[in-house]
Design a protein around this motif. Structure first.
Motif, PDB file in Angstrom:
ATOM      1  N   PRO A  69      10.197 -25.791  43.851  1.00  0.00           N
ATOM      2  CA  PRO A  69       9.048 -25.043  44.378  1.00  0.00           C
ATOM      3  C   PRO A  69       7.829 -25.952  44.466  1.00  0.00           C
ATOM      4  O   PRO A  69       7.713 -26.935  43.733  1.00  0.00           O
ATOM      5  N   PRO A  70       6.899 -25.642  45.355  1.00  0.00           N
ATOM      6  CA  PRO A  70       5.663 -26.432  45.425  1.00  0.00           C
ATOM      7  C   PRO A  70       4.769 -26.139  44.231  1.00  0.00           C
ATOM      8  O   PRO A  70       4.987 -25.176  43.484  1.00  0.00           O
ATOM      9  N   ALA A  71       3.772 -26.960  44.080  1.00  0.00           N
ATOM     10  CA  ALA A  71       2.803 -26.745  43.004  1.00  0.00           C
ATOM     11  C   ALA A  71       2.015 -25.469  43.260  1.00  0.00           C
ATOM     12  O   ALA A  71       1.692 -25.140  44.407  1.00  0.00           O
ATOM     13  N   GLY A  72       1.745 -24.755  42.196  1.00  0.00           N
ATOM     14  CA  GLY A  72       0.924 -23.563  42.315  1.00  0.00           C
ATOM     15  C   GLY A  72      -0.545 -23.920  42.300  1.00  0.00           C
ATOM     16  O   GLY A  72      -0.928 -25.092  42.209  1.00  0.00           O
ATOM     17  N   PRO A  73      -1.402 -22.923  42.382  1.00  0.00           N
ATOM     18  CA  PRO A  73      -2.845 -23.198  42.359  1.00  0.00           C
ATOM     19  C   PRO A  73      -3.272 -23.750  41.003  1.00  0.00           C
ATOM     20  O   PRO A  73      -2.733 -23.383  39.961  1.00  0.00           O
ATOM     21  N   VAL A  74      -4.213 -24.666  41.059  1.00  0.00           N
ATOM     22  CA  VAL A  74      -4.769 -25.248  39.838  1.00  0.00           C
ATOM     23  C   VAL A  74      -6.096 -24.567  39.561  1.00  0.00           C
ATOM     24  O   VAL A  74      -6.942 -24.464  40.468  1.00  0.00           O
ATOM     25  N   PRO A  75      -6.295 -24.062  38.349  1.00  0.00           N
ATOM     26  CA  PRO A  75      -7.580 -23.418  38.062  1.00  0.00           C
ATOM     27  C   PRO A  75      -8.738 -24.367  38.346  1.00  0.00           C
ATOM     28  O   PRO A  75      -8.706 -25.544  37.988  1.00  0.00           O
ATOM     29  N   ALA A  76      -9.734 -23.863  39.024  1.00  0.00           N
ATOM     30  CA  ALA A  76     -10.906 -24.689  39.339  1.00  0.00           C
ATOM     31  C   ALA A  76     -11.625 -25.035  38.045  1.00  0.00           C
ATOM     32  O   ALA A  76     -11.756 -24.193  37.149  1.00  0.00           O
ATOM     33  N   PRO A  77     -12.082 -26.289  37.922  1.00  0.00           N
ATOM     34  CA  PRO A  77     -12.814 -26.635  36.715  1.00  0.00           C
ATOM     35  C   PRO A  77     -14.111 -25.844  36.619  1.00  0.00           C
ATOM     36  O   PRO A  77     -14.699 -25.466  37.638  1.00  0.00           O
ATOM     37  N   ALA A  78     -14.497 -25.569  35.413  1.00  0.00           N
ATOM     38  CA  ALA A  78     -15.742 -24.822  35.210  1.00  0.00           C
ATOM     39  C   ALA A  78     -16.905 -25.615  35.792  1.00  0.00           C
ATOM     40  O   ALA A  78     -17.036 -26.814  35.566  1.00  0.00           O
ATOM     41  N   SER A  79     -17.720 -24.919  36.564  1.00  0.00           N
ATOM     42  CA  SER A  79     -18.879 -25.593  37.165  1.00  0.00           C
ATOM     43  C   SER A  79     -20.044 -25.548  36.187  1.00  0.00           C
ATOM     44  O   SER A  79     -20.110 -24.705  35.290  1.00  0.00           O
ATOM     45  N   PHE A  80     -20.966 -26.484  36.385  1.00  0.00           N
ATOM     46  CA  PHE A  80     -22.144 -26.506  35.542  1.00  0.00           C
ATOM     47  C   PHE A  80     -23.018 -25.290  35.856  1.00  0.00           C
ATOM     48  O   PHE A  80     -23.178 -24.894  37.013  1.00  0.00           O
ATOM     49  N   SER A  81     -23.586 -24.720  34.814  1.00  0.00           N
ATOM     50  CA  SER A  81     -24.522 -23.620  35.022  1.00  0.00           C
ATOM     51  C   SER A  81     -25.863 -24.169  35.515  1.00  0.00           C
ATOM     52  O   SER A  81     -26.152 -25.360  35.389  1.00  0.00           O
ATOM     53  N   THR A  82     -26.650 -23.305  36.081  1.00  0.00           N
ATOM     54  CA  THR A  82     -27.982 -23.694  36.546  1.00  0.00           C
ATOM     55  C   THR A  82     -28.823 -24.119  35.340  1.00  0.00           C
ATOM     56  O   THR A  82     -28.766 -23.480  34.283  1.00  0.00           O
TER      57      THR A  82
END
Length: 565
Positions: free
Chosen positions: A184-197
């Motif tokens: 099977p292909p790779a599944g979605p990778v969780p997006a890294p946490a973005s910096f808060s404002t």
């Protein structure tokens, strides 16, 4: 009548294996170069490499593969990739992995492993590299099934370059890379946490501290290069004109020859930089971590200063020195948001500038021998904006930091946290693959070069135009200096009187080389280095008694700097 053509026999398609999934995953991540060395457990992956668009760089020692990948990651900003077999191949990567971990460099290290049923049986060339490297990686994976490989690689690359970058290890049992079938292909990778404002209240508090300060210092480190925040740093400095100092890893964040930049601080920092910090009433710490080599005796460091600490890694803030204002998050965004207005620091700037002029390094040392600081200073200036120095560890490392001109953070590649001798030539290889048009100069010593001298063969194979400046004092110079100053001149195991003729050694590898031992020959030596199209080594003999000055003695305050007598 023309006879009908015989039916064409089409060979069955070669089954896709776990090893093919590895290659496909690397291609999917946009990897161009893999630095490595083959062996038994990783052989299925090497079997899958031909025909891919990956370019494999065959080094001559696995440590060099990891160090080259480290430099590639520093220059490109993308994870450097290194690969080795199980057992000694994997353990030889460890120094380079540790180096990347200490200096927060994105890297993916791939190791072969014995077949899964043999793991834990002390099989031939079995090492628990997962366990061995656990303290020096951001994360580790062991592929238990070939179908897991696409997902593992997707997550590994995301982890290596997100947040505070670092190395990620992928261990591949041989039976997993040999397994075949539909996958099977790779599944979605969780997006890294973005910096808060950035916190508005903290920003306003920081602006108030900056406005009220009369002796502020901008103290920045390797976090600038990690965050690619040099533009934001330069914009902030141009708005405020605050006198600035850098750590070893921070050099190049601001061009080192601009007004208001006072040089490196710390153990071998400039007197102007250390004095400014000690007299400051505010430290704006950006992407630095109050490392012991920068601060000296911590409880005496900048004793009258308030602290604003800006860092991409919140865990660094207040870890060693309590911050009066903490600003974790995106360094560029935070610097852009800081608008303190006009500052009343003209007298302070003038005082720092006068100190810098009064204590500037001199390059008119007596004698007719080669004065290494003068050579390095002139070489870096003539090399221009495309200059990159890859430096080994020792006295020459400090001379490079003190005397070379750096226009950008990626121009200064050094093993800062780990202090690994042998870094220079492999790092030069990685830098040239990342930026082929750069003028890359490895500065090494007669001790350091012997750690990875076999990589001269790699230079020859790929015709990489690395310029090597080998400063030879027939000593382990930094150890000798410490034994002279702090161990009552009990010189123990530092005499390298039996060094080979390094120019002859280089030529035996097919590398152009020459020797310099007179100051009068330095201009022509620099010209030859910079004009030669292929790899070249300058064997530079220097005074064995030459020391690095100034120096803060161990356990002392940065105010207690020793100078040459």
């Amino acid at each position: 009548m023309i006879p009908a053509a015989a039916p064409r026999t089409v060979p069955p398609p070669t089954p896709r294996t776990g090893a093919h999934l590895v290659v496909e995953a690397l291609e999917r991540e946009g990897v161009d170069y893999v630095f490595g060395y083959p062996g038994g457990a990783i052989m299925p992956v090497y079997d899958a490499l031909p025909g891919s668009r990956l370019k494999h760089v065959l080094v001559r020692h696995e440590q060099a593969a990891a160090l080259a990948a480290d430099a590639y990651g520093r220059v490109s900003g993308e994870p450097g990739v290194c690969m080795a077999t199980s057992g000694p191949g994997a353990t030889n990567l460890i120094t380079g992995i540790a180096n990347a971990f200490m200096d927060s460099v994105p890297m993916v290290a791939i190791t072969g492993q014995v077949p899964a049923p043999l793991m834990g049986t002390d099989a031939f060339q079995e090492i628990d590299v997962f366990g061995v490297t656990m303290p020096i990686v951001k994360h580790s994976f062991i592929a238990r099934s070939a179908s897991d490989i696409p997902q593992i690689f997707a997550e590994a690359f995301a982890l290596a370059k997100s947040g505070r970058p670092g190395p990620v290890l992928i261990d591949l049992p041989k039976d997993v890379t040999q397994a075949s079938g539909p996958f099977p292909p790779a599944g979605p990778v969780p997006a890294p946490a973005s910096f808060s404002t950035p916190d508005p209240d903290a920003l306003r508090a920081a602006e108030a501290l900056i406005r009220d300060a009369r002796r502020p210092v901008l103290y920045f480190g390797g976090g600038i290069a990690i965050a690619r925040a040099e533009t934001a740093l330069r914009d902030f400095h141009s708005r405020t004109r605050i006198p600035a100092v850098a750590t070893l890893k921070g050099l190049g964040g601001l061009p080192t020859d601009i007004p208001d930049f006072l040089g490196m601080l710390g153990m071998h920092g400039t007197r102007a930089a250390n004095t400014a910090v000690m007299e400051s009433d505010l430290l704006i710490c950006v992407g630095a971590r109050f490392d012991d080599r920068a601060t000296g005796k911590l409880d005496t460091f900048a004793p009258g200063a308030r602290i604003i600490h800006i860092d991409g890694d919140a865990s660094e803030i207040s870890k060693l020195r309590r911050a009066d204002v903490a600003l974790p998050g995106n360094i560029s965004a935070i610097l852009a948001a800081l608008e303190p207005g006009r500052l009343e620091i003209d007298a302070w700037r003038a005082r720092c500038a006068q100190n810098a002029a009064d204590w500037a390094f001199r390059y008119d040392a007596p004698g007719s021998g080669v004065y290494a600081p003068a050579l390095l200073n002139e070489l870096s200036r003539q090399a221009g904006e495309r200059f990159i120095a890859t430096c080994d560890v020792g006295q020459h490392q400090m001379w490079v930091a003190q005397h070379c001109r750096f226009s950008r953070p990626q121009a200064h590649l050094t093993s800062a946290g780990l202090g690994a001798m042998g870094y220079g030539i492999p790092a030069g290889i990685g830098a040239l693959f990342a930026e082929p048009d750069a003028t890359v100069v490895t500065v090494t010593g007669d001790g350091s070069i012997m750690m990875n001298i076999q990589e001269l063969a790699t230079l020859r194979r790929y015709r990489l135009p690395l310029k090597i400046v080998l400063l030879d004092n027939s000593q382990l110079g930094m150890v000798r200096q410490w034994q002279e100053l702090f161990y009552e001149e009990n010189f123990s195991e530092v005499d390298l009187y039996d060094n080979p003729d390094f120019a002859d050694v280089a030529r035996s590898f097919g590398i152009e080389a020459f020797t310099v031992d007179r100051r009068a020959d330095v201009p022509s030596a620099i010209e030859r280095l910079l004009k030669t199209r292929g790899p070249i080594l300058a064997h530079v003999r220097i005074d064995p008694a030459e020391n690095v000055w100034p120096l803060v003695p161990p356990g002392k305050s940065n105010a207690d700097m020793m100078e040459a007598s």
